[in-house]
Design an enzyme around this catalytic site. Structure first.
Site, PDB file in Angstrom:
ATOM      1  N   MET A   1       0.871  -1.144   0.008  1.00  0.00           N
ATOM      2  CA  MET A   1      -0.085   0.067   0.018  1.00  0.00           C
ATOM      3  C   MET A   1       0.980   1.307  -0.058  1.00  0.00           C
ATOM      4  O   MET A   1       1.682   1.437   0.910  1.00  0.00           O
ATOM      5  CB  MET A   1      -0.792  -0.051   1.257  1.00  0.00           C
ATOM      6  CG  MET A   1      -1.824   1.371   1.386  1.00  0.00           C
ATOM      7  SD  MET A   1      -2.923   1.217   2.703  1.00  0.00           S
ATOM      8  CE  MET A   1      -4.250   0.295   1.940  1.00  0.00           C
ATOM      9  N   CYS A   2       0.757   1.982  -1.107  1.00  0.00           N
ATOM     10  CA  CYS A   2       1.415   3.022  -1.167  1.00  0.00           C
ATOM     11  C   CYS A   2       3.247   3.051  -1.453  1.00  0.00           C
ATOM     12  O   CYS A   2       3.520   1.787  -1.149  1.00  0.00           O
ATOM     13  CB  CYS A   2       1.435   4.122   0.081  1.00  0.00           C
ATOM     14  SG  CYS A   2      -0.134   4.665   0.378  1.00  0.00           S
ATOM     15  N   ARG A   3       3.678   3.819  -2.112  1.00  0.00           N
ATOM     16  CA  ARG A   3       5.361   3.858  -2.083  1.00  0.00           C
ATOM     17  C   ARG A   3       5.630   5.085  -1.826  1.00  0.00           C
ATOM     18  O   ARG A   3       5.135   6.251  -2.084  1.00  0.00           O
ATOM     19  CB  ARG A   3       5.452   3.537  -3.600  1.00  0.00           C
ATOM     20  CG  ARG A   3       5.056   2.213  -4.249  1.00  0.00           C
ATOM     21  CD  ARG A   3       5.808   0.938  -3.884  1.00  0.00           C
ATOM     22  NE  ARG A   3       5.349   0.617  -2.493  1.00  0.00           N
ATOM     23  CZ  ARG A   3       5.928  -0.652  -1.848  1.00  0.00           C
ATOM     24  NH1 ARG A   3       6.820  -1.403  -2.220  1.00  0.00           N
ATOM     25  NH2 ARG A   3       5.370  -1.064  -0.652  1.00  0.00           N
ATOM     26  N   ASN A 115       3.489   4.762   4.586  1.00  0.00           N
ATOM     27  CA  ASN A 115       3.322   3.587   3.618  1.00  0.00           C
ATOM     28  C   ASN A 115       2.785   2.462   4.753  1.00  0.00           C
ATOM     29  O   ASN A 115       3.355   1.874   5.307  1.00  0.00           O
ATOM     30  CB  ASN A 115       4.600   3.156   2.986  1.00  0.00           C
ATOM     31  CG  ASN A 115       4.360   1.851   2.264  1.00  0.00           C
ATOM     32  OD1 ASN A 115       3.581   1.538   1.771  1.00  0.00           O
ATOM     33  ND2 ASN A 115       5.692   1.079   2.039  1.00  0.00           N
TER      34      ASN A 115
END
Length: 254
Positions: A1-3, A115
């Site tokens: 999830m997310c970077r 993140n």
């Protein structure tokens, strides 16, 4: 999830790290290689950077996918900085926060990103939110877990805590309330990078292999340089331009 990704070093065009590498943050928005949760990071993005002589960073954030934003390509081509933090946000549940939910979050000299995800959001951490002063709750930029994590960390920073202490205490507090959470936090003031690896991937590149001989801390490598090093889970990272210190994080009390 997310970077997400942070850079410290000699002046560098943002695009040399964010868009030019073969597996840059731009490409990670649709084709991350090491993302274990989520698939497409298309619910917003942002970058914050520091200009000479000004300790307060500028920010550029949008609510849509980074690959569709042409001004971002121009910005990263011409803006140079000795320090910046950027993030792309995983596709998530519908909400009205728009770009306000996109990292980096900011206050004074600080830039912050998260993140991961807080488990059983928002029920699990409602008591932590309730303990914040009303003025700090009303100042939240968005109604997402990252914004609350930033409020918890920022309160500690404003009380005089060192960056590592602030992030470690925030992770411990939230992990105790929501044990299945993934809490990779990333923080910079333009002269240091502080991060946590807690439940998701984190890497760093420093010295001769990094752009300009500086330091990059990122969710995943943006190229195949063998000098990238993975941060062990449950670890606090403290970095300056050419040095990285790793410290194990304690599990929260059960």
């Amino acid at each position: 999830m997310c970077r997400h990704l942070a850079y410290l070093g000699p002046p560098l065009r943002l695009g040399e790290v964010l868009t030019a590498p073969p597996h840059s943050l731009l490409r990670q928005s649709w084709a991350p290689r090491r993302q274990r949760h989520g698939t497409v990071n298309a619910d917003g993005f942002g970058v914050g950077w520091y200009a000479d002589g000004d300790p307060v960073p500028g920010r550029y954030r949008r609510s849509g996918p980074v690959w569709a934003d042409l001004p971002f390509a121009d910005l990263t081509r011409v803006v140079r900085s000795t320090a910046f933090l950027a993030a792309v946000r995983d596709a998530t549940e519908p909400g009205a926060d728009g770009e306000a939910a996109a990292a980096p979050f900011a206050a004074g000299p600080w830039l912050f990103s998260h993140n991961g995800a807080v488990a059983d959001w928002p029920r699990s951490v409602a008591p932590l939110a309730a303990a914040l002063p009303a003025v700090e709750l009303l100042a939240l930029e968005a109604r997402c877990d990252a914004a609350l994590l930033w409020a918890l960390a920022l309160r500690r920073l404003r009380a005089g805590a060192e960056p590592g202490e602030a992030l470690a205490a925030t992770v411990s507090e939230v992990a105790a309330a929501a044990p299945a959470s993934r809490l990779n936090l990333l923080l910079t003031d333009g002269s240091t990078i502080t991060a946590t690896a807690w439940g998701d991937s984190l890497w760093y590149l420093t010295g001769p292999g990094a752009p300009g001989g500086g330091t990059v801390v990122a969710s995943e490598p943006y190229d195949d340089d063998p000098r990238w090093r993975e941060v062990p889970d449950r670890t606090l990272v403290r970095a300056v331009r050419a040095d990285v210190l790793l410290t194990p994080l304690k599990e929260p009390p059960t």
